[in-house]
Write an enzyme that holds these catalytic residues in place. Structure first.
Site, PDB file in Angstrom:
ATOM      1  N   PRO A  55       5.567  -8.875  -0.233  1.00 57.59           N
ATOM      2  CA  PRO A  55       6.098  -8.677  -1.590  1.00 57.59           C
ATOM      3  C   PRO A  55       5.781  -7.266  -2.084  1.00 57.59           C
ATOM      4  O   PRO A  55       4.669  -6.795  -1.918  1.00 57.59           O
ATOM      5  CB  PRO A  55       5.362  -9.705  -2.436  1.00 57.59           C
ATOM      6  CG  PRO A  55       4.576 -10.542  -1.501  1.00 57.59           C
ATOM      7  CD  PRO A  55       4.523  -9.877  -0.179  1.00 57.59           C
ATOM      8  N   GLU A  56       6.771  -6.608  -2.634  1.00 56.95           N
ATOM      9  CA  GLU A  56       6.555  -5.281  -3.195  1.00 56.95           C
ATOM     10  C   GLU A  56       6.440  -5.391  -4.712  1.00 56.95           C
ATOM     11  O   GLU A  56       6.545  -6.472  -5.273  1.00 56.95           O
ATOM     12  CB  GLU A  56       7.698  -4.350  -2.790  1.00 56.95           C
ATOM     13  CG  GLU A  56       7.667  -4.060  -1.288  1.00 56.95           C
ATOM     14  CD  GLU A  56       8.253  -2.702  -0.940  1.00 56.95           C
ATOM     15  OE1 GLU A  56       8.145  -1.788  -1.772  1.00 56.95           O
ATOM     16  OE2 GLU A  56       8.815  -2.569   0.152  1.00 56.95           O
TER      17      GLU A  56
ATOM     18  N   LYS B  45       0.028  -3.959  -6.925  1.00 57.35           N
ATOM     19  CA  LYS B  45       0.640  -5.136  -6.312  1.00 57.35           C
ATOM     20  C   LYS B  45      -0.244  -6.368  -6.481  1.00 57.35           C
ATOM     21  O   LYS B  45      -0.128  -7.335  -5.749  1.00 57.35           O
ATOM     22  CB  LYS B  45       0.910  -4.876  -4.827  1.00 57.35           C
ATOM     23  CG  LYS B  45       2.102  -3.939  -4.613  1.00 57.35           C
ATOM     24  CD  LYS B  45       2.567  -3.980  -3.174  1.00 57.35           C
ATOM     25  CE  LYS B  45       2.783  -2.594  -2.641  1.00 57.35           C
ATOM     26  NZ  LYS B  45       3.179  -2.581  -1.234  1.00 57.35           N
TER      27      LYS B  45
ATOM     28  N   ARG C 124       5.425   3.638   9.858  1.00 54.42           N
ATOM     29  CA  ARG C 124       6.377   2.805   9.122  1.00 54.42           C
ATOM     30  C   ARG C 124       7.797   3.307   9.357  1.00 54.42           C
ATOM     31  O   ARG C 124       8.053   4.504   9.456  1.00 54.42           O
ATOM     32  CB  ARG C 124       6.096   2.862   7.599  1.00 54.42           C
ATOM     33  CG  ARG C 124       4.651   2.598   7.218  1.00 54.42           C
ATOM     34  CD  ARG C 124       4.244   1.160   7.441  1.00 54.42           C
ATOM     35  NE  ARG C 124       5.037   0.215   6.693  1.00 54.42           N
ATOM     36  CZ  ARG C 124       4.794  -0.145   5.428  1.00 54.42           C
ATOM     37  NH1 ARG C 124       3.793   0.397   4.769  1.00 54.42           N
ATOM     38  NH2 ARG C 124       5.559  -1.031   4.827  1.00 54.42           N
TER      39      ARG C 124
END
Ligand SMILES: [Zn+2]
Length: 295
Positions: free
Chosen positions: A2-3, A59, A285
Site C-alpha cells: 500500500p502506498e 505510510k 526498483r
C-alpha cells in the site's frame, strides 16, 4: 505494498468507523514479527483507551489515544473478560497521551467487524471495542508492524508530500547527486512517496527517473512539486490504487485504480506520443518512463 493514497484511504475509513470508541481488551497473537513494541506494552497502552482520532503519518496509520489512567487497567492481554470501560468523553480520559501505530507492510489490513465474524487465518491482533465491534489486524506475510508510542510523539521522519511548499521542496532535492527517482523514494526527504507514484509524477513533470536531482532546474522541480501533489490527490480521491491483496476499512475488496500512464506499462505505447514505455532498474526498483516525453 500500500502506498500513501491507500494508507490515507484506509486511515480515513477507520477514522469514520472507530473514532470515539473505547478499547475494552486486546488479544495479540503468538507471532513475534508484527509486534514492534513488547506485547504487554501494546496491550497496556491500548486497553481502556479511547480512540480520539485516526490519521495517516507517512505510510503509517496512527491512532491517537486518550488514556484513562484513573481507572484500573488490565495489563494482561487475552484473558480480560469484559472490563467496563468509561464512557467516551468522560472526564476519566486524559488528553491524548499515547499512540498506536500500524504499518501495513506488504499484505497487512485492518478489519472492523462484529465479534461473530470468523477470525481469519493470519490475524495477529484483535481489539474489542466498547461499541461491541472488533478491530482486527490481519497480515499473511507479516511485514506489517504494530507499535505504541506512550508519549504520543511518533514521527515518521521526512516531510509530508501533500504539505511541503515549493521552497522547501526545492531545497530537499537541490545539490543531490543521486537519480531523482532514488531521491523521491528516500523516506528521510519526503515520506510516503512510493514507486508507483514516483514514476507517475516524473512522467507528468517530463523528467527522466535517472536524471541526477542536482541537474534539475528550479522550474522543473516546480513542475514535479505540482505533479506529485496532483497524482497523490487524484489517487486519494479514487480511494487509492492498489496492486496488492488487501481490503479497505469497510472490508471492501480492491480499490478504484488511478490510470497508470507509465508504471507497469513497459513496451506499451506512451499515452501522449505513442513511443514504447521503457523500464530501467534504479536502486533495485523498476522505473518506467517515456524516452520521448521525459528528458
Ligand atoms: Zn511519450
Amino acid at each position: 505494498m500500500p502506498e500513501l493514497p491507500e494508507v490515507e484511504t484506509i486511515a480515513r475509513g477507520l477514522a469514520k468507523r472507530v473514532t470515539g470508541d473505547v478499547v475494552e481488551s486486546v488479544w495479540l497473537g503468538q507471532k513475534k514479527e508484527p509486534l514492534k513494541s513488547p506485547a504487554t506494552e501494546i496491550a497496556a497502552t491500548l486497553e481502556r483507551s479511547r480512540i480520539a482520532a485516526v490519521r495517516r503519518i507517512g505510510k503509517h496509520i496512527v491512532f491517537d489515544l486518550e488514556r484513562s489512567d484513573n481507572v484500573g487497567r488490565t495489563l494482561m492481554s487475552g484473558k480480560t473478560g469484559k472490563p467496563k470501560a468509561p464512557r467516551p468523553g468522560s472526564k476519566l480520559f486524559a488528553p491524548t497521551a499515547a499512540q498506536w501505530i500500524v504499518h501495513l507492510g506488504m499484505t497487512g489490513r485492518m478489519q472492523v467487524c462484529e465479534p461473530e465474524t470468523e477470525v481469519e487465518k493470519h490475524t495477529h491482533a484483535i481489539l474489542r471495542l466498547s461499541s461491541g465491534r472488533e478491530l482486527r489486524f490481519v497480515d499473511p506475510r507479516r511485514f506489517g508492524r504494530l507499535s505504541v508510542a506512550p508519549a504520543a510523539d511518533f514521527s515518521a521522519g521526512g516531510i509530508e508530500p501533500l504539505e511541503v511548499d515549493l521552497d522547501r521542496f526545492v531545497t530537499l532535492f537541490r545539490g543531490r547527486k543521486t537519480p531523482i527517482k532514488s531521491a523521491l523514494l528516500n523516506q528521510t526527504l519526503l515520506r510516503g512517496v512510493g514507486n508507483i507514484y514516483a514514476d507517475e509524477s516524473l512522467f507528468r513533470a517530463s523528467i527522466r527517473p535517472r536524471r541526477r536531482a542536482t541537474s534539475i532546474t528550479r522550474e522543473q522541480l516546480g513542475k514535479l512539486h505540482t505533479s506529485i501533489k496532483e497524482v497523490l490527490k487524484e489517487a486519494i480521491a479514487l480511494g487509492g490504487s492498489s496492486i496488492s491483496d488487501y481490503v479497505d476499512a469497510n472490508g471492501d475488496e480492491g480499490f478504484f485504480q488511478l490510470e497508470h500512464r507509465v508504471y507497469g506499462r513497459e513496451g506499451e505505447a506512451c499515452l501522449v506520443c505513442k513511443t514504447p514505455i521503457k523500464r530501467v532498474v534504479i536502486a533495485g526498483r523498476s522505473s518506467h518512463y517515456c524516452p520521448n516525453c521525459q528528458k
